[in-house]
Design an enzyme around this catalytic site. Structure first.
Site, PDB file in Angstrom:
ATOM      1  N   LYS A  33       2.648  -1.819  -1.730  1.00 41.17           N
ATOM      2  CA  LYS A  33       3.770  -2.468  -1.039  1.00 41.17           C
ATOM      3  C   LYS A  33       4.018  -1.849   0.341  1.00 41.17           C
ATOM      4  O   LYS A  33       4.486  -2.542   1.257  1.00 41.17           O
ATOM      5  CB  LYS A  33       5.029  -2.410  -1.907  1.00 41.17           C
ATOM      6  CG  LYS A  33       4.915  -3.250  -3.191  1.00 41.17           C
ATOM      7  CD  LYS A  33       4.702  -4.730  -2.889  1.00 41.17           C
ATOM      8  CE  LYS A  33       4.766  -5.597  -4.132  1.00 41.17           C
ATOM      9  NZ  LYS A  33       4.602  -7.031  -3.842  1.00 41.17           N
TER      10      LYS A  33
ATOM     11  N   TYR B 149       1.367   0.996  -7.067  1.00 39.01           N
ATOM     12  CA  TYR B 149       2.261  -0.117  -6.707  1.00 39.01           C
ATOM     13  C   TYR B 149       2.969   0.170  -5.380  1.00 39.01           C
ATOM     14  O   TYR B 149       2.984  -0.672  -4.471  1.00 39.01           O
ATOM     15  CB  TYR B 149       3.284  -0.336  -7.826  1.00 39.01           C
ATOM     16  CG  TYR B 149       4.239  -1.478  -7.557  1.00 39.01           C
ATOM     17  CD1 TYR B 149       3.833  -2.795  -7.728  1.00 39.01           C
ATOM     18  CD2 TYR B 149       5.550  -1.236  -7.149  1.00 39.01           C
ATOM     19  CE1 TYR B 149       4.712  -3.854  -7.483  1.00 39.01           C
ATOM     20  CE2 TYR B 149       6.434  -2.280  -6.913  1.00 39.01           C
ATOM     21  CZ  TYR B 149       6.020  -3.591  -7.079  1.00 39.01           C
ATOM     22  OH  TYR B 149       6.883  -4.627  -6.838  1.00 39.01           O
TER      23      TYR B 149
END
Ligand SMILES: NC(=O)c1ccc[n+]([C@@H]2O[C@H](COP(=O)([O-])OP(=O)(O)OC[C@H]3O[C@@H](n4cnc5c(N)ncnc54)[C@H](OP(=O)(O)O)[C@@H]3O)[C@@H](O)[C@H]2O)c1
Length: 244
Positions: free
Chosen positions: A154, A150
């Site tokens: 990002k 994750y």
């Protein structure tokens, strides 16, 4: 309030959480909004609440044919597009040692490939004055346990704004990243659990999680001409979480 009067916007992940709060603010400011997501019943409920200036298209950002249908619907009803809020995202925790290929593919298909094609396929409908907003995360800057895929996804999103500001030179289209910290949505509940949410709230200088409306308010700013000299930037709306 008319900061987005007459503008057409696409918000991926616009049926829930941050996207839905942004859709409500965009419409309050005069915009016409297309929301996009995979669950028809959730889209229907959102459109019922958002009113006549909202449309829903069902699909996945990781499926190019679905995105083609989204932009065909925008073109058919509105002709052009002013704002893209590439906000759909997903993530779960897996600690180093337990990471699987499927976990990486799932996260990157949505958060990286999905954002690239959401934006690339919007461009033929956009022109000078256009604004692209990408949802990043405080996790793209900080380290947190179990967040390999994750957080890396990002961090990639943060770079897209830098790279695309170069690619978009001369078009009059701006691109910026909006990076929330811990925000009270379904994703936060699922990814962090009750205990994890308390931990993130206590780590945040403002000592709480954000309300999604607080992120939506900044999305309006980035969508509007109030941010007309901003491109390639990251705006942190994180209660200070990633800033100390
Ligand atoms: N909440 C936080 O603490 C936090 C912090 C930093 C960043 N963010 C980011 O904020 C964004 C919005 O998340 P949220 O917190 O508002 O959570 P959320 O309510 O779970 O929203 C995520 C939305 O994305 C949609 N979505 C997920 N995968 C999709 C796909 N493949 N194609 C199309 N739509 C998809 C979901 O709809 P369907 O499942 O129906 O497709 C849902 O509407 C995400 O990018 C997230 O990474 C959240």
């Amino acid at each position: 309030m008319t900061r987005l009067n007459g503008k057409t916007a696409v918000i991926t992940g616009g049926a829930t959480g941050i996207g839905r709060a942004a859709a409500k603010r965009f419409i309050d400011e005069g915009a016409f909004v297309f929301i996009f997501g995979r669950r028809q019943e959730v889209l229907d409920a959102a459109v019922a609440e958002l009113g006549p200036n909202a449309r829903a298209v069902k699909g996945s950002v990781s499926d190019e044919a679905d995105l083609d249908r989204l932009y065909a619907a925008v073109k058919a009803e509105r002709g052009t597009l002013d704002v893209v809020f590439a906000n759909a995202g997903a993530g779960s925790q897996l600690a180093l040692g337990k990471i699987t290929a499927a976990h990486i593919d799932e996260t990157f298909d949505t958060n990286v490939k999905g954002v690239i094609f959401t934006v690339q396929k919007a461009l033929p409908l956009m022109g000078p004055g256009g604004s692209i907003i990408l949802t990043g995360s405080s996790a793209g800057t900080t380290g947190a346990p179990g967040m390999t895929a994750y957080s890396a996804s990002k961090a990639a999103v943060r770079n897209f704004a830098r790279t695309w500001a170069e690619d978009l030179k001369g078009t009059g289209i701006r691109v910026n990243v909006l990076s929330p910290g811990a925000t009270a949505t379904e994703l936060a509940k699922e990814a962090l659990g009750e205990e994890g949410q308390k931990v993130f709230a206590s780590m945040t200088p403002l000592q709480r999680m954000a309300d999604p409306a607080e992120i939506g308010a900044v999305a309006v700013f980035l969508a509007s001409d109030d941010s007309s000299f901003m491109t390639a930037s990251e705006v942190a709306v994180d209660g200070g979480l990633a800033q100390l």
